[in-house]
Design a protein around this motif. Structure first.
Motif, PDB file in Angstrom:
ATOM      1  N   THR A 136      63.271  72.831  34.114  1.00 25.00           N
ATOM      2  CA  THR A 136      64.364  72.562  35.189  1.00 25.00           C
ATOM      3  C   THR A 136      63.502  72.463  36.514  1.00 25.00           C
ATOM      4  OG1 THR A 136      65.293  74.564  35.751  1.00 25.00           O
ATOM      5  CG2 THR A 136      66.172  73.430  33.847  1.00 25.00           C
ATOM      6  N   SER A 174      68.674  66.706  35.570  1.00 24.25           N
ATOM      7  CA  SER A 174      68.820  68.288  35.336  1.00 24.25           C
ATOM      8  C   SER A 174      67.626  68.793  34.564  1.00 24.25           C
ATOM      9  CB  SER A 174      70.021  68.448  34.706  1.00 24.25           C
ATOM     10  OG  SER A 174      70.255  68.068  33.484  1.00 24.25           O
ATOM     11  N   ASN A 175      66.783  68.292  33.743  1.00 21.21           N
ATOM     12  CA  ASN A 175      65.832  68.652  32.834  1.00 21.21           C
ATOM     13  C   ASN A 175      64.681  67.631  32.671  1.00 21.21           C
ATOM     14  OD1 ASN A 175      65.463  70.850  31.155  1.00 21.21           O
ATOM     15  ND2 ASN A 175      65.561  69.531  29.323  1.00 21.21           N
TER      16      ASN A 175
END
Length: 264
Positions: free
Chosen positions: A228, A204-205
């Protein structure tokens, strides 16, 4: 006065991951004094796999197909890549066809007794399991080889549904606790929805690290920023342009290169 340094594909350090970029300063080195650094912009293609044997160990699960008075287990081992539920379902169907665990209806369509799909209403993965008939329906035919062929172990003696066993790590992709669904053989249509929020993309990141800084507010201390995937999917272009620059101090030192590492 700020100097712009551009790092691109020519700066990639070969390491098998393409996540390290290095910029060698012209001459021998640069003496940094009272200096700061920030990220102006980021641009790269989304090439992050969500199914990866080495990175996530999330490639395997299995399906039990009823046949005769017993079952036959078909082990599914997804190849590394980026998968949606639709492409996972397509891979499963291909494996069922290879095993001969399907029938052919009167129109020549292959009939499979398991389906994996997304359910956007519930933000879930949905798995449907249908009973396999005990005899060939009128106008239908068998596969030429494999489980349900004339030379295979045949159709089940009881019209049970398949069962799917969700393995650890793959379970995060589909949002199911690791277990067998249904737990025991059933004779009616079975539908299961994720029992926790699925993570179709494990990442997610992304963290950006830089060898020039010592950021006392981060751990590890060389983190210069993060980003992201900006809602992109595999093959699409990720573009990040911060609304405001976050300037970080470079400790007074002599350096011969800048190294950027992108980590998930």
């Amino acid at each position: 006065m700020a100097d712009l340094i551009n790092l691109n594909s020519s700066n990639i350090v070969p390491n098998g991951f393409n996540n390290v970029l290095r910029y060698e300063f012209s001459g021998s080195s640069v003496n940094f004094t009272n200096s700061e650094i920030t990220i102006q912009s980021i641009g790269l293609n989304n090439s992050q796999f969500n199914i990866d044997k080495n990175q996530y160990a999330n490639t395997t699960f299995s399906i039990k197909m009823p046949t005769g008075a017993t079952t036959s287990t078909i082990n599914i081992d997804l190849k590394d890549g980026y998968y949606s539920y639709s492409t996972i379902n397509g891979f499963v169907r291909n494996q069922l066809e290879t095993a001969g665990a399907y029938l052919i209806d009167g129109s020549g369509n292959y009939v499979h007794y398991i389906r994996i799909q997304e359910n956007p209403t519930y933000y879930a993965c949905q798995i449907d399991l249908s009973p396999v008939p005990i005899s060939l329906p009128v106008g239908w035919s068998r596969p030429a080889t494999g489980l349900y062929s004339l030379t295979g172990t045949g159709l089940p003696t009881t019209a049970y549904t398949p069962q799917i066993t969700i393995q650890p790590n793959f379970n995060k992709i589909v949002g199911f606790t690791s277990a067998t669904y249904p737990a025991t053989q059933q004779t009616s249509l079975q539908t299961f929805l994720s029992n926790f929020t699925p993570e179709i993309n494990p990442v997610s990141n992304y963290i950006i690290r830089c060898n020039l800084i010592n950021n006392k507010y981060s751990n590890p201390p060389d983190i210069i920023g993060s980003f992201t995937n900006q809602g992109t999917t595999i093959g699409q272009y990720i573009e990040v342009k911060p609304n405001e620059y976050t300037w970080l101090e470079i400790p007074d030192s002599v350096r011969s290169y800048i190294e950027i590492i992108i980590m998930d």
